[in-house]
Write a protein that holds these residues in place. Structure first.
Motif, PDB file in Angstrom:
ATOM      1  N   MET A 354       0.876  -1.169   0.000  1.00 17.15           N
ATOM      2  CA  MET A 354       0.000   0.000   0.000  1.00 17.15           C
ATOM      3  C   MET A 354       0.916   1.222   0.000  1.00 17.15           C
ATOM      4  O   MET A 354       2.104   1.113   0.340  1.00 17.15           O
ATOM      5  N   GLU A 355       0.401   2.369  -0.387  1.00 21.72           N
ATOM      6  CA  GLU A 355       1.243   3.560  -0.376  1.00 21.72           C
ATOM      7  C   GLU A 355       1.570   3.924   1.066  1.00 21.72           C
ATOM      8  O   GLU A 355       0.670   4.149   1.887  1.00 21.72           O
ATOM      9  N   GLY A 356       2.839   3.941   1.377  1.00 24.72           N
ATOM     10  CA  GLY A 356       3.255   4.218   2.742  1.00 24.72           C
ATOM     11  C   GLY A 356       4.698   3.828   2.953  1.00 24.72           C
ATOM     12  O   GLY A 356       5.495   3.778   2.004  1.00 24.72           O
ATOM     13  N   TYR A 357       5.047   3.539   4.192  1.00 21.01           N
ATOM     14  CA  TYR A 357       6.407   3.154   4.563  1.00 21.01           C
ATOM     15  C   TYR A 357       6.390   1.724   5.084  1.00 21.01           C
ATOM     16  O   TYR A 357       5.499   1.340   5.854  1.00 21.01           O
ATOM     17  N   THR A 358       7.372   0.942   4.673  1.00 21.11           N
ATOM     18  CA  THR A 358       7.478  -0.427   5.152  1.00 21.11           C
ATOM     19  C   THR A 358       8.772  -0.595   5.949  1.00 21.11           C
ATOM     20  O   THR A 358       9.839  -0.128   5.528  1.00 21.11           O
ATOM     21  N   LEU A 359       8.648  -1.250   7.079  1.00 19.72           N
ATOM     22  CA  LEU A 359       9.779  -1.531   7.963  1.00 19.72           C
ATOM     23  C   LEU A 359       9.875  -3.031   8.158  1.00 19.72           C
ATOM     24  O   LEU A 359       8.868  -3.692   8.431  1.00 19.72           O
ATOM     25  N   ALA A 360      11.081  -3.572   7.997  1.00 20.45           N
ATOM     26  CA  ALA A 360      11.321  -5.001   8.195  1.00 20.45           C
ATOM     27  C   ALA A 360      12.508  -5.174   9.131  1.00 20.45           C
ATOM     28  O   ALA A 360      13.569  -4.579   8.904  1.00 20.45           O
ATOM     29  N   VAL A 361      12.334  -5.995  10.175  1.00 21.16           N
ATOM     30  CA  VAL A 361      13.388  -6.222  11.165  1.00 21.16           C
ATOM     31  C   VAL A 361      13.404  -7.698  11.535  1.00 21.16           C
ATOM     32  O   VAL A 361      12.349  -8.298  11.782  1.00 21.16           O
ATOM     33  N   ASP A 362      14.610  -8.277  11.586  1.00 22.69           N
ATOM     34  CA  ASP A 362      14.776  -9.672  12.009  1.00 22.69           C
ATOM     35  C   ASP A 362      15.048  -9.746  13.496  1.00 22.69           C
ATOM     36  O   ASP A 362      15.748  -8.887  14.067  1.00 22.69           O
ATOM     37  N   PHE A 363      14.533 -10.833  14.118  1.00 22.94           N
ATOM     38  CA  PHE A 363      14.751 -11.079  15.539  1.00 22.94           C
ATOM     39  C   PHE A 363      15.069 -12.555  15.752  1.00 22.94           C
ATOM     40  O   PHE A 363      14.401 -13.421  15.167  1.00 22.94           O
ATOM     41  N   PRO A 364      16.040 -12.872  16.612  1.00 22.97           N
ATOM     42  CA  PRO A 364      16.259 -14.276  16.966  1.00 22.97           C
ATOM     43  C   PRO A 364      14.994 -14.866  17.601  1.00 22.97           C
ATOM     44  O   PRO A 364      14.212 -14.152  18.234  1.00 22.97           O
ATOM     45  N   ASN A 365      14.788 -16.139  17.415  1.00 29.50           N
ATOM     46  CA  ASN A 365      13.594 -16.821  17.908  1.00 29.50           C
ATOM     47  C   ASN A 365      13.693 -17.029  19.421  1.00 29.50           C
ATOM     48  O   ASN A 365      14.129 -18.082  19.892  1.00 29.50           O
ATOM     49  N   ARG A 366      13.285 -16.001  20.156  1.00 30.27           N
ATOM     50  CA  ARG A 366      13.273 -16.046  21.620  1.00 30.27           C
ATOM     51  C   ARG A 366      11.912 -15.597  22.110  1.00 30.27           C
ATOM     52  O   ARG A 366      11.200 -14.861  21.429  1.00 30.27           O
ATOM     53  N   ALA A 367      11.566 -16.007  23.331  1.00 25.61           N
ATOM     54  CA  ALA A 367      10.240 -15.700  23.863  1.00 25.61           C
ATOM     55  C   ALA A 367       9.990 -14.192  23.924  1.00 25.61           C
ATOM     56  O   ALA A 367       8.908 -13.718  23.556  1.00 25.61           O
ATOM     57  N   GLU A 368      10.983 -13.431  24.353  1.00 23.90           N
ATOM     58  CA  GLU A 368      10.784 -11.992  24.487  1.00 23.90           C
ATOM     59  C   GLU A 368      10.644 -11.327  23.111  1.00 23.90           C
ATOM     60  O   GLU A 368       9.923 -10.338  22.961  1.00 23.90           O
ATOM     61  N   ALA A 369      11.318 -11.884  22.095  1.00 21.54           N
ATOM     62  CA  ALA A 369      11.176 -11.340  20.744  1.00 21.54           C
ATOM     63  C   ALA A 369       9.785 -11.648  20.184  1.00 21.54           C
ATOM     64  O   ALA A 369       9.165 -10.803  19.527  1.00 21.54           O
ATOM     65  N   ARG A 370       9.294 -12.848  20.437  1.00 23.09           N
ATOM     66  CA  ARG A 370       7.950 -13.199  19.966  1.00 23.09           C
ATOM     67  C   ARG A 370       6.898 -12.300  20.610  1.00 23.09           C
ATOM     68  O   ARG A 370       5.939 -11.871  19.947  1.00 23.09           O
ATOM     69  N   GLU A 371       7.071 -11.985  21.870  1.00 20.40           N
ATOM     70  CA  GLU A 371       6.134 -11.086  22.552  1.00 20.40           C
ATOM     71  C   GLU A 371       6.195  -9.678  21.945  1.00 20.40           C
ATOM     72  O   GLU A 371       5.156  -9.039  21.724  1.00 20.40           O
ATOM     73  N   LEU A 372       7.410  -9.208  21.657  1.00 23.58           N
ATOM     74  CA  LEU A 372       7.562  -7.887  21.049  1.00 23.58           C
ATOM     75  C   LEU A 372       6.914  -7.842  19.665  1.00 23.58           C
ATOM     76  O   LEU A 372       6.209  -6.886  19.322  1.00 23.58           O
TER      77      LEU A 372
END
Length: 437
Positions: A354-372
């Motif tokens: 869609m017209e706008g801004y896209t942000l992509a960020v990788d995170f290690p597979n950890r419980a706190e990352a999944r919650e974030l």
């Protein structure tokens, strides 16, 4: 053709499946596999989550059906099998003055996969999405083969473009390539000191290809700092030969510890002089920078990783800034974070752009990352944005109707061409995409 039971995963390696896989080499072998019923098709499995998984069921690996069937040098139209890789098409045709109109971040993506996700690239603000350059395609459905195009079968085309393989097995496609100057890229790189400057530069960019790397660990006044790259194709220049490396083992957990990532990001930011620079790169280096590191997903360790990618409307950029602030403060981000401006171009009912801004960020597979990530996903929905199914592995199905207002139209067309649900995959089950609205 024998079915073989195997364990397999998406590129993020956090989600896995076990099931029977067949890998036909010719159309007649594919037809034989499907004579007893439809089966989901997969490619190189570069989707990060479970889009290409069918745990407990069967899938057809299309990667050997990868021939380029014909090319018209007057129109730039290429006929190609669905298993052909985008990077191989670029390598074959860039020296002749043509490029795939849209290329995702990996050259290993297949044409069928690019259609199934209606992928976008670094030129989306000008060129739109991949399927906007698909002239037609051959689709094997439960009712037999169908030639699909916007003009003759508009609903089926819109359900197939970005439709996650739920309308049938894509066998061949006719693609409209775009002219290019040659097989190298002339790239201008500049440091960007913060978030507001980054958005302003993206808005003002007139380059054909534009992408931003974000230091997702920077906080305070440096929040949103990074590197903006603007590229144009070139000719008559000889770039350095691309060197390929392979990650031989799963990295230990400390490799992506907060202090390590912050130090790497700071060094990567400083690699570009404060005054900026212009460099010449091989086309693959610019479009597919991580492909030269084979199995780079092993850097996240044996537990794998998740990627969060959203797009929000231009007016919702403050919400995206809030997301980045939360990411930077968490200490969980990896060095891989990308910011782009997108145009309105999309071809399918479930197409991501869609017209706008896209942000992509990788995170290690950890419980706190999944919650974030789940918190970030909820914020994306509240901001009027949407998530990218090619990257998702954690979203909830209850959020999909708000993100994709054409969901009901997609469901209706998919139910018509696959009434028995033979093509349902793990992602479709997880998000209940084919359930009644």
């Amino acid at each position: 053709m024998l079915w073989k039971t195997a364990d397999y995963a998406g590129w993020g390696r956090a989600l896995t499946a076990t099931g029977e896989i067949a890998r036909p080499e010719r159309r007649r072998a594919l037809d034989a596999l499907l004579k007893d019923g439809m089966v989901p098709a997969i490619g190189m499995r570069r989707s990060y989550g479970d889009a290409a998984l069918n745990d407990g069921g069967r899938v057809i690996d299309m990667t050997r059906l990868d021939r380029m069937l014909g090319f018209d040098p007057l129109t730039g139209v290429l006929d190609v099998e669905a298993g052909a890789r985008v990077g191989e098409i670029a390598a074959a045709f860039a020296p002749k003055g043509w490029l795939p109109a849209v290329m995702p971040g990996t050259g290993f993506a297949t044409v069928g996969g690019c259609i199934g996700q209606d992928v976008h690239g670094k030129n989306h603000h000008h060129a739109g999405s991949f399927c906007e350059h698909v002239v037609s395609l051959t689709l094997l459905t439960a009712g037999g083969p169908v030639e699909v195009s916007r003009e003759k079968t508009p609903d089926l085309f819109s359900a197939t473009a970005g439709g996650l393989g739920q309308t049938g097995v894509i066998v061949t496609a006719r693609l409209k390539l775009l002219p290019c100057k040659g097989d190298v890229m002339v790239v201008t790189e500049r440091r960007v000191e913060g978030w507001d400057e980054f958005l302003a530069l993206l808005d003002a960019s007139e380059a054909t290809y534009t992408v931003g790397w974000i230091d997702a660990t920077a906080t305070g006044a440096a929040l949103g700092r990074g590197i903006l790259e603007e590229g144009e194709t070139g000719s008559g220049l000889v770039p350095k030969r691309v060197k390929y490396r392979k990650i031989p083992f799963d990295a230990p957990k400390f490799a992506l510890a907060g202090p390590v990532v912050r130090a790497f990001n700071a060094a990567y930011y400083r690699r570009v002089p404060a005054t900026g620079r212009t460099v010449v790169k091989p086309i693959s280096d610019f479009f597919f920078p991580l492909d030269k590191i084979h199995d780079w997903n092993r850097l996240y360790g044996k537990r794998g990783f998740h990627q969060f990618q959203c797009v929000v409307p231009l007016a919702s950029s403050p919400a995206l800034r809030d997301m980045l602030e939360e990411i930077a403060g968490s200490g969980l981000a990896s060095p891989l974070a990308v910011l782009k401006r997108m145009g309105p171009g999309r071809a399918g009912f479930l197409s991501f752009p869609m017209e706008g801004y896209t942000l992509a960020v990788d995170f290690p597979n950890r419980a706190e990352a999944r919650e974030l990530i789940r918190w970030l996903e909820a914020l994306s929905v509240d901001a009027g944005g949407r998530l990218y199914f090619a990257k998702d592995s954690l979203a909830r199905g209850t959020d999909v109707p708000a993100m994709y207002p054409d969901l009901a139209a997609w469901q209706a067309e998919v139910a018509r061409v696959d009434p028995d649900g033979a093509l349902i995959t793990d992602l479709v089950r997880r998000l209940s995409l084919r359930s009644a609205a």
